[in-house]
Design an enzyme around this catalytic site. Structure first.
Site, mmCIF file in Angstrom:
data_model
loop_
_atom_site.group_PDB
_atom_site.id
_atom_site.type_symbol
_atom_site.label_atom_id
_atom_site.label_comp_id
_atom_site.label_asym_id
_atom_site.label_seq_id
_atom_site.Cartn_x
_atom_site.Cartn_y
_atom_site.Cartn_z
ATOM 1 N N HIS A 106 -42.464 37.179 -0.657
ATOM 2 C CA HIS A 106 -42.775 37.780 -1.955
ATOM 3 C C HIS A 106 -44.195 38.364 -1.896
ATOM 4 C CE1 HIS A 106 -39.215 36.067 -3.494
ATOM 5 N NE2 HIS A 106 -39.686 35.153 -4.307
ATOM 6 N N CYS A 137 -41.247 29.965 -7.101
ATOM 7 C CA CYS A 137 -41.871 30.513 -5.886
ATOM 8 C C CYS A 137 -42.998 31.520 -6.156
ATOM 9 C CB CYS A 137 -40.791 31.144 -5.000
ATOM 10 S SG CYS A 137 -39.622 32.164 -5.907
HETATM 11 N N1 NAP Z 1 -34.731 30.814 -2.543
HETATM 12 C C1 NAP Z 1 -35.947 30.618 -3.013
HETATM 13 O O1 NAP Z 1 -36.930 31.316 -2.671
HETATM 14 C C2 NAP Z 1 -36.197 29.540 -3.994
HETATM 15 C C3 NAP Z 1 -37.512 29.264 -4.321
HETATM 16 C C4 NAP Z 1 -37.786 28.271 -5.226
HETATM 17 C C5 NAP Z 1 -36.749 27.583 -5.794
HETATM 18 N N2 NAP Z 1 -35.456 27.855 -5.468
HETATM 19 C C6 NAP Z 1 -34.406 27.043 -6.100
HETATM 20 O O2 NAP Z 1 -33.797 26.252 -5.104
HETATM 21 C C7 NAP Z 1 -32.422 26.055 -5.430
HETATM 22 C C8 NAP Z 1 -31.555 26.498 -4.264
HETATM 23 O O3 NAP Z 1 -31.873 27.815 -3.907
HETATM 24 P P1 NAP Z 1 -31.333 28.487 -2.567
HETATM 25 O O4 NAP Z 1 -32.034 29.784 -2.518
HETATM 26 O O5 NAP Z 1 -31.443 27.548 -1.412
HETATM 27 O O6 NAP Z 1 -29.784 28.715 -2.918
HETATM 28 P P2 NAP Z 1 -28.517 28.850 -1.955
HETATM 29 O O7 NAP Z 1 -28.888 29.446 -0.664
HETATM 30 O O8 NAP Z 1 -27.492 29.523 -2.787
HETATM 31 O O9 NAP Z 1 -28.056 27.336 -1.696
HETATM 32 C C9 NAP Z 1 -27.567 26.513 -2.698
HETATM 33 C C10 NAP Z 1 -27.317 25.118 -2.158
HETATM 34 O O10 NAP Z 1 -26.875 24.279 -3.228
HETATM 35 C C11 NAP Z 1 -25.614 23.727 -2.889
HETATM 36 N N3 NAP Z 1 -24.790 23.542 -4.079
HETATM 37 C C12 NAP Z 1 -24.395 24.501 -4.961
HETATM 38 N N4 NAP Z 1 -23.613 23.940 -5.913
HETATM 39 C C13 NAP Z 1 -23.526 22.634 -5.619
HETATM 40 C C14 NAP Z 1 -22.849 21.540 -6.218
HETATM 41 N N5 NAP Z 1 -22.114 21.689 -7.330
HETATM 42 N N6 NAP Z 1 -22.967 20.308 -5.674
HETATM 43 C C15 NAP Z 1 -23.692 20.150 -4.550
HETATM 44 N N7 NAP Z 1 -24.359 21.137 -3.916
HETATM 45 C C16 NAP Z 1 -24.271 22.368 -4.454
HETATM 46 C C17 NAP Z 1 -25.002 24.698 -1.926
HETATM 47 O O11 NAP Z 1 -24.002 24.050 -1.179
HETATM 48 P P3 NAP Z 1 -22.701 24.851 -0.562
HETATM 49 O O12 NAP Z 1 -23.101 25.280 0.813
HETATM 50 O O13 NAP Z 1 -21.682 23.769 -0.530
HETATM 51 O O14 NAP Z 1 -22.380 25.970 -1.493
HETATM 52 C C18 NAP Z 1 -26.231 25.064 -1.094
HETATM 53 O O15 NAP Z 1 -26.523 24.010 -0.181
HETATM 54 C C19 NAP Z 1 -32.216 26.818 -6.743
HETATM 55 O O16 NAP Z 1 -32.424 25.907 -7.799
HETATM 56 C C20 NAP Z 1 -33.301 27.843 -6.714
HETATM 57 O O17 NAP Z 1 -33.647 28.302 -7.983
HETATM 58 C C21 NAP Z 1 -35.162 28.822 -4.575
#
Ligand code: NAP
Length: 323
Positions: free
Chosen positions: A235, A127
């Protein structure tokens, strides 16, 4: 067109579903996946209720047109190759494949051509990197960037839903922390990810390596310090830039930045609270030091510009549409 969103209940996944709708993507079928924990959750897409299913290998063998992954690097490493080997174009938001040779790392405004006629896994960058390179790619084309020194001020939402909960609980008086290495409320923490033997954090290494890959120039010297701040969404970055070729004036530099797609220069300044919900990178406080050096401030919605919107723009470009 059949689309799957993996990690649909997360901060980024929920926004992906929203942005797909906003950008007028009309899949014949939208499947939503998460872990067993939230299977059964219902999300709304185009006034329809869609039930989230548990992610399984079987499901990923279903041959979607596109699968948008946002469930962390481990999930992507295991399931994205299964989906791709069954003909699905995967747009992966995790760090799993970003630096793999042959996998395009795409910000559509900059290098969207990489996904034309491409099938397989496409990586969505980090990001903080996306918003920085968006505000700098036209400068690099005109004046060749030699060095970038950047300090980030990153919102807690960048660490996912649990991180937002942690800050909100601290705002109500809790002293507990498990997502961040220290209490984040009324604090700033100069650690995002883990530190390697050089002392740089994983977030800083992402900014170094991904900037070079996206701008297609391994010689750019990137010196980041990434910092978490108690902001919910958006950010911010203070960026110092040195160019190889001189620019003639502030005006010429400003016009060059203005030519960047989805970037807007604002005369006063912009703060994260103002950009939540926007798909634009806001640049302000441009200060020219001499004909090769300048500094500026940039702000963008990390969940949209830095993740969900970039992924949907990749999908649109891959479909043959404009970003
Ligand atoms: N937040 C940001 O600004 C941002 C920016 C760029 C990239 N990212 C990347 O995007 C990804 C997700 O980020 P997020 O911020 O959305 O995280 P988050 O809010 O913690 O959400 C994680 C998601 O992944 C699912 N998940 C976790 N473990 C899993 C498994 N074993 N099998 C299937 N689904 C699973 C969770 O499902 P449950 O509801 O079932 O737990 C939830 O839907 C990460 O790789 C992060 O590095 C995030």
């Amino acid at each position: 067109m059949r689309i799957a969103v993996v990690g649909a209940t997360g901060e980024v996944g929920r926004m992906m579903v929203k942005v797909l709708e906003e950008y007028g993507i009309e899949p014949s079928e939208l499947r939503l996946y998460a872990s067993r924990r939230s299977a059964g959750t219902k999300l709304i897409f185009q006034d329809r209720e869609i039930t989230v299913s548990e992610l399984t290998e079987e499901a990923m063998k279903d041959g979607f047109d596109y699968a948008l992954f946002s469930a962390g690097a481990d999930v992507s490493k295991h399931f994205a190759p299964i989906a791709a080997s069954h003909g699905t174009i995967v747009i992966d938001n995790s760090s799993a494949f970003r630096l793999v040779e042959g996998i395009p790392l795409v910000v559509p405004e900059i290098n969207g051509y990489l996904v034309d006629d491409y099938r397989g896994i496409i990586a969505n960058p980090n990001c903080s990197t996306i918003q920085m390179v968006l505000s700098l790619y036209t400068v690099h084309r005109e004046f060749e960037i030699r060095r970038i020194v950047v300090s980030t001020y990153q919102a807690v939402s960048g660490a996912g839903r649990k991180a937002i909960d942690e800050l909100q609980k601290q705002m109500e008086g809790s002293d507990e922390h498990s997502i961040f290495p220290q209490k984040i409320h009324l604090n700033v923490i100069p650690q995002i990810g883990s530190f390697d033997e050089t002392g740089f954090s994983t977030e800083e290494l992402k900014m170094i390596n991904e900037t070079r890959k996206i701008l297609n120039d391994p010689s750019i010297d990137v010196v980041p310090t990434t910092v978490r701040v108690p902001v919910l969404y958006g950010h911010s970055e203070a960026v110092y830039v040195e160019t190889k070729k001189p620019f003639e004036s502030y005006q010429q530099l400003r016009e060059t930045i203005e030519r960047a797609e989805d970037v807007k220069i604002v005369d006063d300044f912009v703060t994260p609270l103002e950009v939540a919900g926007s798909d634009i990178v806001y640049v302000s406080r441009i200060r020219v030091l001499d004909e090769n050096r300048f500094v500026f401030w940039n702000v963008a919605d990390n969940i949209r510009v830095g993740a969900a919107t970039n992924a949907v723009r990749i999908l649109k470009r891959s479909l043959g549409g404009a970003t």
